[in-house]
Enzyme design. Structure first.
Site, PDB file in Angstrom:
ATOM      1  N   CYS A 548      -2.865  -9.108 -11.572  1.00 37.09           N
ATOM      2  CA  CYS A 548      -2.821  -8.213 -10.413  1.00 37.09           C
ATOM      3  C   CYS A 548      -2.909  -6.768 -10.873  1.00 37.09           C
ATOM      4  CB  CYS A 548      -1.521  -8.429  -9.643  1.00 37.09           C
ATOM      5  SG  CYS A 548      -1.377  -7.351  -8.220  1.00 37.09           S
ATOM      6  N   TRP A 595      -7.530  -4.599  -7.147  1.00 37.93           N
ATOM      7  CA  TRP A 595      -8.159  -3.574  -6.317  1.00 37.93           C
ATOM      8  C   TRP A 595      -8.552  -2.403  -7.186  1.00 37.93           C
ATOM      9  CZ3 TRP A 595      -2.930  -4.790  -6.148  1.00 37.93           C
ATOM     10  CH2 TRP A 595      -2.060  -3.818  -6.610  1.00 37.93           C
TER      11      TRP A 595
HETATM   12  P1  FAD Z   1      -5.872   7.725   0.642  1.00 41.19           P
HETATM   13  O1  FAD Z   1      -5.717   8.790   1.647  1.00 41.19           O
HETATM   14  O2  FAD Z   1      -6.554   6.491   1.050  1.00 41.19           O
HETATM   15  O3  FAD Z   1      -6.524   8.341  -0.636  1.00 41.19           O
HETATM   16  C1  FAD Z   1      -6.909   7.508  -1.701  1.00 41.19           C
HETATM   17  C2  FAD Z   1      -8.282   7.926  -2.121  1.00 41.19           C
HETATM   18  O4  FAD Z   1      -8.203   9.205  -2.714  1.00 41.19           O
HETATM   19  C3  FAD Z   1      -8.895   7.034  -3.175  1.00 41.19           C
HETATM   20  O5  FAD Z   1      -9.572   5.968  -2.595  1.00 41.19           O
HETATM   21  C4  FAD Z   1      -9.822   7.989  -3.876  1.00 41.19           C
HETATM   22  O6  FAD Z   1     -11.029   8.062  -3.180  1.00 41.19           O
HETATM   23  C5  FAD Z   1      -9.142   9.307  -3.734  1.00 41.19           C
HETATM   24  N1  FAD Z   1      -8.440   9.664  -4.976  1.00 41.19           N
HETATM   25  C6  FAD Z   1      -7.251   9.196  -5.417  1.00 41.19           C
HETATM   26  N2  FAD Z   1      -6.915   9.765  -6.580  1.00 41.19           N
HETATM   27  C7  FAD Z   1      -7.923  10.613  -6.886  1.00 41.19           C
HETATM   28  C8  FAD Z   1      -8.170  11.515  -7.959  1.00 41.19           C
HETATM   29  N3  FAD Z   1      -7.301  11.646  -8.957  1.00 41.19           N
HETATM   30  N4  FAD Z   1      -9.321  12.222  -7.930  1.00 41.19           N
HETATM   31  C9  FAD Z   1     -10.189  12.097  -6.922  1.00 41.19           C
HETATM   32  N5  FAD Z   1     -10.008  11.281  -5.886  1.00 41.19           N
HETATM   33  C10 FAD Z   1      -8.892  10.553  -5.864  1.00 41.19           C
HETATM   34  N6  FAD Z   1      -1.311   0.351  -3.799  1.00 41.19           N
HETATM   35  C11 FAD Z   1      -0.050   0.410  -4.284  1.00 41.19           C
HETATM   36  O7  FAD Z   1       0.450   1.500  -4.583  1.00 41.19           O
HETATM   37  N7  FAD Z   1       0.718  -0.727  -4.413  1.00 41.19           N
HETATM   38  C12 FAD Z   1       0.256  -1.965  -4.087  1.00 41.19           C
HETATM   39  O8  FAD Z   1       0.966  -2.958  -4.232  1.00 41.19           O
HETATM   40  C13 FAD Z   1      -1.102  -2.051  -3.585  1.00 41.19           C
HETATM   41  N8  FAD Z   1      -1.630  -3.246  -3.242  1.00 41.19           N
HETATM   42  C14 FAD Z   1      -2.901  -3.298  -2.740  1.00 41.19           C
HETATM   43  C15 FAD Z   1      -3.426  -4.528  -2.374  1.00 41.19           C
HETATM   44  C16 FAD Z   1      -4.703  -4.608  -1.846  1.00 41.19           C
HETATM   45  C17 FAD Z   1      -5.282  -5.951  -1.470  1.00 41.19           C
HETATM   46  C18 FAD Z   1      -5.453  -3.417  -1.662  1.00 41.19           C
HETATM   47  C19 FAD Z   1      -6.835  -3.471  -1.079  1.00 41.19           C
HETATM   48  C20 FAD Z   1      -4.926  -2.194  -2.014  1.00 41.19           C
HETATM   49  C21 FAD Z   1      -3.661  -2.113  -2.560  1.00 41.19           C
HETATM   50  N9  FAD Z   1      -3.117  -0.881  -2.906  1.00 41.19           N
HETATM   51  C22 FAD Z   1      -1.851  -0.842  -3.426  1.00 41.19           C
HETATM   52  C23 FAD Z   1      -3.819   0.411  -2.630  1.00 41.19           C
HETATM   53  C24 FAD Z   1      -3.363   0.972  -1.239  1.00 41.19           C
HETATM   54  O9  FAD Z   1      -3.857   0.143  -0.202  1.00 41.19           O
HETATM   55  C25 FAD Z   1      -3.872   2.390  -0.939  1.00 41.19           C
HETATM   56  O10 FAD Z   1      -5.237   2.453  -1.182  1.00 41.19           O
HETATM   57  C26 FAD Z   1      -3.168   3.476  -1.723  1.00 41.19           C
HETATM   58  O11 FAD Z   1      -1.781   3.450  -1.480  1.00 41.19           O
HETATM   59  C27 FAD Z   1      -3.687   4.860  -1.330  1.00 41.19           C
HETATM   60  O12 FAD Z   1      -3.534   5.040   0.044  1.00 41.19           O
HETATM   61  P2  FAD Z   1      -3.324   6.477   0.684  1.00 41.19           P
HETATM   62  O13 FAD Z   1      -3.566   6.356   2.156  1.00 41.19           O
HETATM   63  O14 FAD Z   1      -2.031   7.071   0.257  1.00 41.19           O
HETATM   64  O15 FAD Z   1      -4.453   7.329   0.007  1.00 41.19           O
END
Ligand code: FAD
Length: 596
Positions: A548, A595
């Protein structure tokens, strides 16, 4: 069915096409909305090529009617299909794909094209689109243009534009159509500004049913999330760490929600109020105005782009994605709102398909990582009509988290482990992850903060026999589902922390703390060092291995080490070892939850 024609049902898409004088239907298989958005853009553009189009959800259509589409002159079916997980279709395309898999319909005379949405980090890249493209041809349909493959790991917008650029001329040639010289844009939704709308008739962030948050009723699912009180929100990193990782517990008591170890929790987030206010200011709009946006196409099954009526503030806070990089068609429409011709030209250029235009988009939008707020800030003469902007922005999506608790130990609570996303963009701005930065502020105060959630079932499961040994590989937050698995295995002991599980003998623990020490140790190193133990579990004791976390590098590295172990310890050739691992996969003894 193999019959030559079938009787149209009440919601017949053929009937809809005929009565509204259309010949183009664009189906989408969408989970996060991108395929649906691409489908909408294609259907809208059809008019320029004398193919009036409509978007259709295969789940709401009788797809057997495809055999009748040939009765409409110059008709074309386009499929925008995403592939998920282990080469799976999206939920709404499941039935259609099954029908194609099992069926032997005669699709002679059906004209079609397919665009796939996939991600190269995963093994089954665009498998669904490729399957549908191939199968339709096999059933006798005419492929009007080659299947396009979009890679979400790189730049899917660019892949789509590149495909579209050749697709339309191919369509014109195929049907002998002379395209209109001018591109014209039409508004899809009509604005109504409400005066004196009673408050109880106005949506305030509900996903589907009005007042669903005031009047919570099970069953809870994606359309009807449960407002869960936050029981615990604990920082897992030490005070000196620059990173933040949260252990959050949600109360699901009384919700009738059930979950299993290995399932995912979906969270519906809320956008940052400061960003919402900035959009209001830039568009010079009253954010508290109650509005409705209604589809001008009365045949469409999608009446509104989001629940209406609601205020602009609600739309920007709960329904619209304001933090991802906007796509090119949004920039093109924004260009019309620039009072400075240079700004207009800049936006038009970035939305064009010329090499310079694409390079500029790549630099200014993708690389410099600008969201809609940054664009409006950096192009001051652009002041779009807010209702038009609301029409153009994609829907805000829920985020998924691997559940880190076992229902056996915590039947009325769901735990997750989430890393807070926060980073600096090349323009010096701080971007914060929508969900994680919002969750960070959710505490078990009095009354506790409430978070809209639902459970999504997964295939990630412990073996049913509790004596079957398993190997778990989970760096970083990849540990989350294993905490649940360990709890499952140790439910009687009611212990929570890893060391205690080691003491109790439930777990043999090899820890790789790659961040916390100078001499970095990764899970892959540990696996390399413990080949005998791995072979003992998977080769001799018929055990399971779970992986995972990061899909990009870690999962692939682990796969390669596993291959080495099987070759070395099992005395197999590379081919035999690969076969062995495939077999483990099909027996569900090798499961991944990854992921990127
Ligand atoms: P968002 O607003 O969605 O921003 C994230 C986006 O910002 C990224 O996709 C990327 O495009 C951009 N980004 C991030 N860092 C950078 C960087 N340094 N430079 C440039 N761009 C950047 N997350 C966990 O923490 N724990 C889990 O257990 C977990 N399990 C998951 C299981 C599955 C099946 C899936 C699909 C995802 C999982 N995730 C997990 C990821 C989670 O769903 C989110 O994507 C994550 O928490 C970010 O969400 P957010 O809305 O805070 O950020």
């Amino acid at each position: 069915t193999t019959s030559a024609s079938i009787t149209p049902a009440e919601n017949s898409f053929i009937k809809k096409l005929k009565t509204s004088g259309r010949s183009l239907v664009v189906f989408y298989g969408s989970q996060t909305g991108t395929a649906e958005e691409f489908a909408g853009r294609l259907a809208k553009e059809g008019i320029r090529y004398k193919l009036k189009g409509m978007v259709a959800d295969p789940e709401e259509c009788d797809m057997e009617e495809l055999i009748n589409l040939k009765d409409i002159p110059n008709s074309l079916a386009v499929f925008c299909l995403a592939t998920y997980g282990e080469g799976d279709p999206t939920d709404n395309a499941m039935e259609f794909v099954d029908w194609l898999k099992n069926g032997d319909a005669d699709l002679n005379g059906l004209n079609y094209a397919v665009f796939g949405l996939g991600n190269k980090t995963y093994e089954h890249y665009n498998e669904i689109a490729l399957f549908v493209d191939h199968k339709l041809e096999q059933l006798g349909a005419n492929r009007v243009y080659e299947c396009g493959l979009g890679d979400d790991d790189a730049n899917i917008e660019d892949d789509f534009l590149t495909w579209k650029e050749k697709f339309w001329p191919a369509v014109c040639e195929y049907f002998n159509i002379e395209p209109a010289a001018e591109e014209f844009s039409v508004r899809q939704y009509k604005l109504t500004e409400h005066v004196n709308m009673p408050a109880e008739k106005v949506f305030r962030g509900e996903i589907a049913r009005l007042n669903a948050f005031q009047n919570q009723r099970p069953p809870f699912d994606a359309k009807n999330p449960f407002l869960a009180p936050v029981l615990v929100n604990r920082e897992l990193h030490g005070p000196s760490s620059t990173r933040s990782c949260m252990h959050i517990e949600f109360d699901i008591n009384g919700s009738k929600m059930r979950y299993d170890a290995g399932d995912h929790l979906a969270v519906y987030p809320t956008n940052n109020a400061e960003l919402v206010n900035k959009i209001g200011e830039k568009c010079q709009a009253d954010l508290d105005q109650v509005i409705s946006l209604e589809n001008t196409d009365e045949e469409s099954t999608k009446k509104n782009p989001f629940p209406c009526p609601c205020t602009y503030r609600t739309a920007l806070t709960h329904y619209l994605d304001i933090t991802n990089n906007p796509r090119t068609h949004v920039l093109k429409e924004l260009a019309e709102y620039c009072s400075d011709p240079a700004d207009k030209e800049k936006l038009l250029k970035m939305s064009s398909t010329t090499p310079e235009g694409k390079a500029m988009f790549q630099q200014w939008i993708t690389h410099e990582n600008r969201n809609i707020v940054h664009i409006l800030e950096d192009i001051p003469s652009c002041k779009p009509a807010l209702d038009h902007l609301c029409e153009l922005l994609p829907r805000l999506q829920c985020r998924y988290y691997s559940i880190s608790s076992s229902p056996k130990l915590h039947p009325t609570a769901i735990h997750i482990t989430a890393v807070v996303v926060e980073y600096k963009t090349p323009t010096g701005r701080i971007n914060r992850g929508v969900t994680t930065s919002w969750l960070k502020e959710k505490h078990p105060s009095d009354p506790p903060a409430l978070v809209p959630i639902f459970v999504r079932k997964s295939q990630f499961r412990l073996p049913s026999r509790t004596t079957t040994p398993v190997i778990m590989v989970g760096p970083g937050t990849g540990i989350a589902p294993f905490r649940a698995f360990i709890q499952e295995r140790d439910v009687a002991k009611r212990e929570e922390e890893l060391q205690q599980y080691v003491d109790s003998g439930t777990l043999i623990l090899h820890t790789a703390f790659s961040r916390e020490q100078a001499n970095k140790v990764y899970v892959t190193h540990l696996l390399e060092q413990n080949k005998d133990e791995i072979w003992d579990v998977i080769g001799k004791k018929n055990g399971h291995i779970y992986v995972c976390g990061d899909a990009r590098n870690m999962a692939r590295d682990v796969h390669n080490i596993l291959l080495k172990v099987v070759m070395e310890k099992g005395n197999m050739s590379e081919l035999q070892a690969a076969d062995y691992i495939k077999k483990m996969d099909s027996q569900k003894r090798y499961s991944t939850d990854v992921w990127s």
